[in-house]
Structures are given as C-alpha cells and as structure tokens.
Design a protein around this motif. Structure first.
Motif, PDB file in Angstrom:
ATOM      1  N   UNK A  25       0.857  -1.184   0.000  1.00  0.00           N
ATOM      2  CA  UNK A  25       0.000   0.000   0.000  1.00  0.00           C
ATOM      3  C   UNK A  25       0.891   1.231   0.000  1.00  0.00           C
ATOM      4  N   UNK A  26       0.491   2.249  -0.737  1.00  0.00           N
ATOM      5  CA  UNK A  26       1.208   3.528  -0.726  1.00  0.00           C
ATOM      6  C   UNK A  26       0.212   4.637  -0.993  1.00  0.00           C
ATOM      7  N   UNK A  32       3.268  10.497   4.009  1.00  0.00           N
ATOM      8  CA  UNK A  32       3.253   9.480   5.054  1.00  0.00           C
ATOM      9  C   UNK A  32       1.813   9.046   5.297  1.00  0.00           C
ATOM     10  N   UNK A  33       1.629   7.798   5.725  1.00  0.00           N
ATOM     11  CA  UNK A  33       0.268   7.309   5.970  1.00  0.00           C
ATOM     12  C   UNK A  33      -0.464   8.162   7.008  1.00  0.00           C
ATOM     13  N   UNK A  36      -6.544   7.350   7.938  1.00  0.00           N
ATOM     14  CA  UNK A  36      -7.342   6.520   7.025  1.00  0.00           C
ATOM     15  C   UNK A  36      -6.495   5.378   6.472  1.00  0.00           C
ATOM     16  N   UNK A  37      -5.294   5.699   6.012  1.00  0.00           N
ATOM     17  CA  UNK A  37      -4.410   4.671   5.461  1.00  0.00           C
ATOM     18  C   UNK A  37      -4.048   3.662   6.549  1.00  0.00           C
ATOM     19  N   UNK A  38      -3.773   4.153   7.728  1.00  0.00           N
ATOM     20  CA  UNK A  38      -3.426   3.249   8.837  1.00  0.00           C
ATOM     21  C   UNK A  38      -4.592   2.328   9.173  1.00  0.00           C
ATOM     22  N   UNK A  39      -5.820   2.856   9.108  1.00  0.00           N
ATOM     23  CA  UNK A  39      -6.997   2.020   9.366  1.00  0.00           C
ATOM     24  C   UNK A  39      -7.168   0.949   8.290  1.00  0.00           C
ATOM     25  N   UNK A  50      -1.366  -9.643   4.650  1.00  0.00           N
ATOM     26  CA  UNK A  50       0.050  -9.285   4.583  1.00  0.00           C
ATOM     27  C   UNK A  50       0.336  -7.894   4.067  1.00  0.00           C
ATOM     28  N   UNK A  51      -0.307  -6.857   4.612  1.00  0.00           N
ATOM     29  CA  UNK A  51      -0.047  -5.512   4.093  1.00  0.00           C
ATOM     30  C   UNK A  51       1.368  -5.018   4.432  1.00  0.00           C
ATOM     31  N   UNK A  52       1.939  -4.274   3.485  1.00  0.00           N
ATOM     32  CA  UNK A  52       3.248  -3.645   3.658  1.00  0.00           C
ATOM     33  C   UNK A  52       3.097  -2.201   3.173  1.00  0.00           C
ATOM     34  N   UNK A  53       3.487  -1.256   3.990  1.00  0.00           N
ATOM     35  CA  UNK A  53       3.430   0.150   3.566  1.00  0.00           C
ATOM     36  C   UNK A  53       4.667   0.467   2.728  1.00  0.00           C
TER      37      UNK A  53
END
Length: 188
Positions: A25-26, A32-33, A36-39, A50-53
């Motif tokens: 995810x980007x 920076x996240x 919303x992105x963190x949620x 398996x999410x990876x920022x």
C-alpha cells in the motif's frame, strides 16, 4: 502478491495458503500514511492479507507491472498454469531478460522499483512454485475471449522505454505475440 480467480461478481477464490500473501500500500502523493491509510492497513492485517506500507506509489505499482510482464504474459501465451511455467529450465533466463529491459526503462524514467532485479527474478520462481495451479489474470481474460491487459503491462514498459530513448525489443515482441494469440482464437 495475492493470486486470485474471480469466477463471478462477489465470487473470488484466493489461491495462496493463509498468511502467505503480501500486498503493498502507498499513498498516491507519497505522503506518510494518515489515519485513514493506517486504518485500511490494520483492516488488511486483521484479514491476514500481509499488508506492507511502501513509501512510493509509482515504484510500488511498477514493481507489480514488471512481475506481471513475465508471469502473466508468458503463461497466457502458452496457456499454462504457473507451476507448468516454472517446470521449464529456462524460466530464470527468460525472466531476467524481460526484467533487465524493464528495469532499464524504469531507471531511465526515474522510477526505482521497490525490489531489485534479482529479487524480482527470484520471486518469479518462488511465486510460481507457491501458486503452481494458478492461471494469471491475463490468461483468465484470454481464456474467456476477452481482450488481455498486455498493452498495459508489457506495452507500457515498451512505451516507457521508447519515451526515454530505450527500445525494449523483447517486451515489444511479446506484445505482438499475445495479440497474435488473441487473433488466432477466431480459428479455433
């Protein structure tokens, strides 16, 4: 890298073993996240996807495009599953040839992928072994008589190269081969 098959609307088959998938995810603007992105990240983590920022969206997307330019396209051309594809001893060399061109085109365009060329090559081997019964999305379209995404994968890499004075001859050839296979469906 989450291999799926969509048999019908709302009917998605996830092919991999639980907790083996990984997805990047980007933020589109490379910020920076935020919350919303963190949620979203937390939701995907809870779903065991398996999410990876990733810090850069374009590099993240192109890494997937470059991977698909090998597995999706070659499996489609020969109408084979990934496990059948990996059975050929020359896969590593074929992958490396396509990756070398793609990495050169991307670097000339100022795009630096999130994995190295060697990591991408190794992932073709490991992913094909892990998902040996999987038909890539391009093949799924091809087998159902739909147009493939080859112009948006290998074709995009070739276009990117030409825009930066670099000719990706192998990618251009592969685009023609897939379109030839699409055309030949009328004779079956």
């Amino acid at each position: 890298m989450i291999a799926t098959r969509m048999d019908a609307p709302r009917n998605v088959d996830f092919m991999g073993a639980e907790k083996s998938e990984q997805m990047h995810l980007a933020r589109y603007n490379n910020e920076k996240p935020n919350e919303v992105v963190q949620n979203i990240f937390n939701d995907f983590k809870q779903a065991q996807l398996g999410p990876v920022l990733a810090p850069e969206w374009k590099e993240m997307c192109m890494s997937k495009v470059v991977f698909n330019a090998v597995c999706n396209t070659l499996c489609t051309m020969f109408e084979i599953q990934m496990g059948q594809f990996i059975a050929y001893d020359g896969v590593r060399e074929m992958a490396r040839q396509l990756f070398d061109e793609a990495f050169d085109a991307c670097e000339r365009a100022g795009i630096y992928l999130i994995e190295s060329c060697q990591e991408e090559t190794d992932s073709v081997i490991s992913i094909s072994q892990a998902y040996k019964y999987h038909y890539p999305s391009m093949y799924q379209d091809f087998s159902k008589g739909r147009p493939t995404e080859v112009d948006y994968i290998n074709g995009y890499i070739a276009k990117l190269g030409r825009a930066h004075d670099y000719i990706c001859k192998t990618h251009e050839f592969v685009v023609h081969e897939v379109h030839l296979a699409e055309t030949m469906r009328q004779f079956k």
